[in-house]
Write a protein that holds these residues in place. Structure first.
Motif, short mmCIF file in Angstrom:
data_model
loop_
_atom_site.label_atom_id
_atom_site.label_comp_id
_atom_site.label_asym_id
_atom_site.label_seq_id
_atom_site.Cartn_x
_atom_site.Cartn_y
_atom_site.Cartn_z
N TRP A 1 0.80 -1.22 0.00
CA TRP A 1 0.00 0.00 0.00
C TRP A 1 0.84 1.27 0.00
O TRP A 1 0.36 2.33 -0.39
CB TRP A 1 -0.97 0.00 1.18
CG TRP A 1 -0.33 0.03 2.53
CD1 TRP A 1 0.14 -1.04 3.24
CD2 TRP A 1 -0.12 1.17 3.35
NE1 TRP A 1 0.64 -0.64 4.46
CE2 TRP A 1 0.49 0.72 4.56
CE3 TRP A 1 -0.39 2.53 3.20
CZ2 TRP A 1 0.83 1.58 5.59
CZ3 TRP A 1 -0.04 3.38 4.23
CH2 TRP A 1 0.56 2.91 5.40
N LYS A 2 2.10 1.16 0.40
CA LYS A 2 2.99 2.33 0.41
C LYS A 2 3.67 2.57 -0.94
O LYS A 2 4.31 3.59 -1.14
CB LYS A 2 4.05 2.17 1.49
CG LYS A 2 3.48 2.24 2.88
CD LYS A 2 4.56 2.19 3.93
CE LYS A 2 3.97 2.36 5.32
NZ LYS A 2 5.01 2.40 6.34
N ALA A 3 3.49 1.63 -1.87
CA ALA A 3 4.11 1.76 -3.20
C ALA A 3 3.31 2.76 -4.04
O ALA A 3 2.12 2.97 -3.83
CB ALA A 3 4.17 0.40 -3.88
N GLN B 1 -2.73 7.73 -4.12
CA GLN B 1 -4.18 7.69 -4.28
C GLN B 1 -4.88 7.55 -2.93
O GLN B 1 -5.90 8.20 -2.69
CB GLN B 1 -4.60 6.54 -5.20
CG GLN B 1 -6.09 6.50 -5.48
CD GLN B 1 -6.59 7.72 -6.21
OE1 GLN B 1 -6.20 7.94 -7.34
NE2 GLN B 1 -7.43 8.52 -5.57
N LEU B 2 -4.34 6.74 -2.05
CA LEU B 2 -4.92 6.62 -0.70
C LEU B 2 -4.90 7.96 0.01
O LEU B 2 -5.87 8.34 0.68
CB LEU B 2 -4.17 5.56 0.11
CG LEU B 2 -4.35 4.11 -0.35
CD1 LEU B 2 -3.34 3.20 0.32
CD2 LEU B 2 -5.77 3.63 -0.11
N GLN C 1 -10.03 13.83 0.44
CA GLN C 1 -11.41 13.95 -0.01
C GLN C 1 -12.37 13.48 1.07
O GLN C 1 -13.39 14.11 1.34
CB GLN C 1 -11.61 13.12 -1.29
CG GLN C 1 -13.03 13.15 -1.80
CD GLN C 1 -13.22 12.23 -3.02
OE1 GLN C 1 -12.28 11.67 -3.56
NE2 GLN C 1 -14.47 12.08 -3.42
N GLY C 2 -12.04 12.36 1.71
CA GLY C 2 -12.89 11.81 2.75
C GLY C 2 -13.08 12.74 3.92
O GLY C 2 -14.17 12.83 4.49
N MET C 3 -12.01 13.43 4.31
CA MET C 3 -12.12 14.35 5.44
C MET C 3 -13.11 15.47 5.14
O MET C 3 -13.84 15.91 6.00
CB MET C 3 -10.76 14.94 5.80
CG MET C 3 -9.85 13.98 6.51
SD MET C 3 -10.49 13.50 8.12
CE MET C 3 -10.12 11.77 8.10
N VAL D 1 -10.28 6.67 5.35
CA VAL D 1 -9.56 5.65 4.60
C VAL D 1 -8.68 4.89 5.59
O VAL D 1 -7.96 5.51 6.37
CB VAL D 1 -8.67 6.27 3.49
CG1 VAL D 1 -7.86 5.19 2.77
CG2 VAL D 1 -9.52 7.06 2.51
N ILE D 2 -8.78 3.57 5.55
CA ILE D 2 -7.89 2.75 6.37
C ILE D 2 -7.21 1.71 5.50
O ILE D 2 -7.68 1.39 4.41
CB ILE D 2 -8.63 2.04 7.53
CG1 ILE D 2 -9.72 1.09 7.00
CG2 ILE D 2 -9.18 3.05 8.51
CD1 ILE D 2 -10.31 0.18 8.06
#
Length: 135
Positions: free
Chosen positions: A60-62, A68-69, A75-77, A83-84
């Motif tokens: 996920w760190k790549a 994107q995360l 955006q979610g905030m 996002v988790i």
């Protein structure tokens, strides 16, 4: 590796009925295909989760996934969701300015994400909430 799911033809009914975010979200690009990304996206209460292949716990760190995360976290905030990242039972909340390691989630625990103004701008926080409070 590179051959898809070995149990696809004999997968359980629950797997047959599950569709990840790559399949259900029109704006998600081809690089998020689970066999490529080595993680899948799914809706969770209050947000989205990237569930990472335990054999590639740092995937996920790549790039381009991490960027994107982070964009989704921002955006979610503003829209009221979070996002988790989940690797087995280990949870990390992706916040706009940092990542908050929440550790292992126990059955019934929830996640609370919030923000408040600080002298340097908005400060985001994430924490686990106990089972009695999570309902």
């Amino acid at each position: 590796p590179g051959r898809g799911c070995k149990t696809y033809e004999t997968r359980p009914q629950s797997c047959r009925e599950f569709f990840c975010g790559y399949m259900t979200s029109p704006g998600v690009s081809e690089e998020w295909k689970p066999s490529t990304a080595r993680m899948l996206l799914m809706a969770v209460e209050g947000g989205i989760a990237a569930v990472v292949d335990r054999d590639r716990p740092l995937q996920w760190k790549a790039s381009p996934y991490y960027e994107q995360l982070k964009a989704w976290a921002q955006q979610g905030m503003t829209e009221g969701w979070f996002v988790i990242v989940r690797v087995d039972r280990h949870i990390t909340a992706i916040l706009p300015e940092r990542d908050e390691v929440l550790g292992e989630m126990e059955p019934g625990e929830g996640i609370e994400v919030g923000w408040f103004p600080s002298p340097t701008g908005m400060r985001y926080e994430a924490r686990k909430i106990p089972p009695a409070s999570a309902q």
